[in-house]
Design a protein around this motif. Sequence first.
Motif, PDB file in Angstrom:
ATOM      1  N   ALA A   1      -2.238  -1.175  -4.008  1.00 50.36           N
ATOM      2  CA  ALA A   1      -3.118  -1.184  -2.832  1.00 50.36           C
ATOM      3  C   ALA A   1      -4.133  -2.314  -2.946  1.00 50.36           C
ATOM      4  O   ALA A   1      -4.476  -2.964  -1.950  1.00 50.36           O
ATOM      5  CB  ALA A   1      -3.818   0.162  -2.670  1.00 50.36           C
TER       6      ALA A   1
ATOM      7  N   GLU B   1      -6.780   2.995   2.022  1.00 49.67           N
ATOM      8  CA  GLU B   1      -7.594   2.147   2.897  1.00 49.67           C
ATOM      9  C   GLU B   1      -8.805   1.583   2.153  1.00 49.67           C
ATOM     10  O   GLU B   1      -9.090   0.392   2.202  1.00 49.67           O
ATOM     11  CB  GLU B   1      -8.036   2.996   4.104  1.00 49.67           C
ATOM     12  CG  GLU B   1      -8.881   2.274   5.121  1.00 49.67           C
ATOM     13  CD  GLU B   1      -8.063   1.493   6.125  1.00 49.67           C
ATOM     14  OE1 GLU B   1      -6.819   1.532   6.056  1.00 49.67           O
ATOM     15  OE2 GLU B   1      -8.677   0.817   6.967  1.00 49.67           O
TER      16      GLU B   1
ATOM     17  N   GLY C   1      -4.245   1.037   5.691  1.00 48.67           N
ATOM     18  CA  GLY C   1      -4.029   2.050   4.664  1.00 48.67           C
ATOM     19  C   GLY C   1      -3.479   3.333   5.266  1.00 48.67           C
ATOM     20  O   GLY C   1      -2.639   4.012   4.666  1.00 48.67           O
TER      21      GLY C   1
ATOM     22  N   ALA D   1       0.821  -1.205   0.000  1.00 49.27           N
ATOM     23  CA  ALA D   1       0.000   0.000   0.000  1.00 49.27           C
ATOM     24  C   ALA D   1       0.859   1.261   0.000  1.00 49.27           C
ATOM     25  O   ALA D   1       0.570   2.228  -0.711  1.00 49.27           O
ATOM     26  CB  ALA D   1      -0.940  -0.005   1.204  1.00 49.27           C
TER      27      ALA D   1
END
Lengths: 294, 333
Positions: free
Chosen positions: A189, A38, A212, A20
Amino acid sequence: MILQDVLTATIFAATPLLLAALGGLLSERGGVVNIALEGIMLFGAFAAAAVTLWTGSPLLGIIAGVLTGALVGALHGTACIYLRADHVISGIAVNMFAASGTILLLKVVYGTKGSSPQLGSLKLLGVPLTVHLAVVALAAVPLVWFLLYRTRFGLRLRACGEYPEAADAVGINVHGYRLAGVVLSGVLAGLAGVFLVMTAGSFAKHMSAGRGYIALAALVFGRWRPVAVAIGCLVFALGRGVQDVLELEIGIPPQLSEMMPYLLTLLVLAVWPLIRRGRSAEPPAALGRPFVRG
Amino acid sequence: MTRITVVVVVLALALSAIRAGKEEAARKDVPARVAVVLSVGGLGDGSFNDLAFAGLKRAITEFGVEGIVGEPADHAEDEKYLELYAREGYDLVVAVGFLMKSKLDKVAPHYPETKFLLIDNLSDCENVRSYSFREHEGSFLVGALAALKSKTGTIGFVGGIEVDLLRKFLAGYVKGARYVRPDIRILKSWAGSFNDPVKGKEKALAQHRQGADVIYQAAGATGNGVIRAASEEGFYAIGVDANQNHMAPGSVLTSMVKHVDEAVYRSSGDIAGGEMSCGILDVGIAEGMIGWALDKYNAALLTEAMKARIEEISAKIVSGEIVVTPDLPGEFE
């Protein structure tokens, strides 16, 4: 023995953070703030779980998670770059959308609001997929470094993040490069979300559980540089690993390791200007600034 | 303009007539109307809320009550739902979860005709029946079973957030394990979350590397990660609240079962029968509201001797020969 336990725990805790954070780095070096990590993780996780359950193939699940991440990244990118939305607000929107959107999807697809059904065996060539993904995450560090500092694409992407007017003047498509950065960010991510599902063996609501944001903290901690960001992720994960093991030996409160990433990030933000004589922890100069062709 | 007003008024009248008719019909046809307000998390938590819903479904088929389920999106909405169902004239309004207490204490006095049921907390209101479960008794049983099953002599506990409710689970577990095996080593971890199965798995793996081969989890969705770790690494997990033996057949040693469904079912039956007593009900193994799960998924994991031993301990708790208290031994604080 204990050292080995801590190291193993650290690497697995670091994997989603690395993916991420490196994703966030590619977006932000191009000039687009990405606090949507996130939410992208959550969407990627849900897609991976759903497609794995549907097709029975974890590999297709991984592909679905990555593509979904790219798609959500593109959405955030389009809003920020072409529609000139405030990057932070778009990111918050993505996160809130993901938090409730994945619960809605759970309800529609599986009739529950808690967790998806359990996935079957998650191994490839006899090795757990999480191990493969951990290797990918570690390999991503030099790859992202190489992409940024040793390729034409990387140079141009950084130019778009530092001084888009100059990049534009030499004929670089600023919007296109920025979008590419955000989409790559979504890919990484999304892969972080895939890792969470492959670890837990099912999707659970809100399962990104703040990772995140910790990745964002690592991004600031490492001052937007791939190797330093990776070290940040490893340090934060080491805190988790040490916590997991030490908690069993001597009771230390879990809140201590929970707050460590943020505390260290604050320290870097506060201390860096002191040791570098007033220079701030230098984010890309045009970060968060929309580019309008003059 | 006037025409529109007339249409609206006519529509409104028609609607209210239909509604009144419906309510009247409902009152005639069903013995009672029961509303269940779930705790945040809602249906599909595989545990608490699903159990309450299962109890309501059973009451609908067996007693013929009419039922409805409310799912507040967050705790701020709890009161709204309780109030709504009380106002709509439900005979019994169920509040699931210990966080509902303060809201229920506000709403219940305004609706003296309505009966309320509070799960997992105690209320002094006159029209409220409160259920308090002695989870430590069930945890004592599964702790004993964990200690009997363990080959390494080390067992573990992974909790969600460290709150008093969950400390009771740990306390019972520790005491039960030590009852059958005083020298047992017990590891404990708090995950700090009920929604993080990845962390649950990390905690379980850390305990497993330290030798734990049976791990009890009381951690909501976080606990699913513990069960996953057990099935992948070949040790045993213990389920909680609902019977979770089916989640990973052969890897879940047993589950500590808390019959929230029974509480809803029995109370619905009482209200349908016309009389529901209020006050505080402290329930455990003796009342059949706490137990351990034995089914086709875990039968092969237990020897006859183990089953007999657990049944014997269970009987001793019922008879009062063993008294399980919910206080935590000092070294686990």
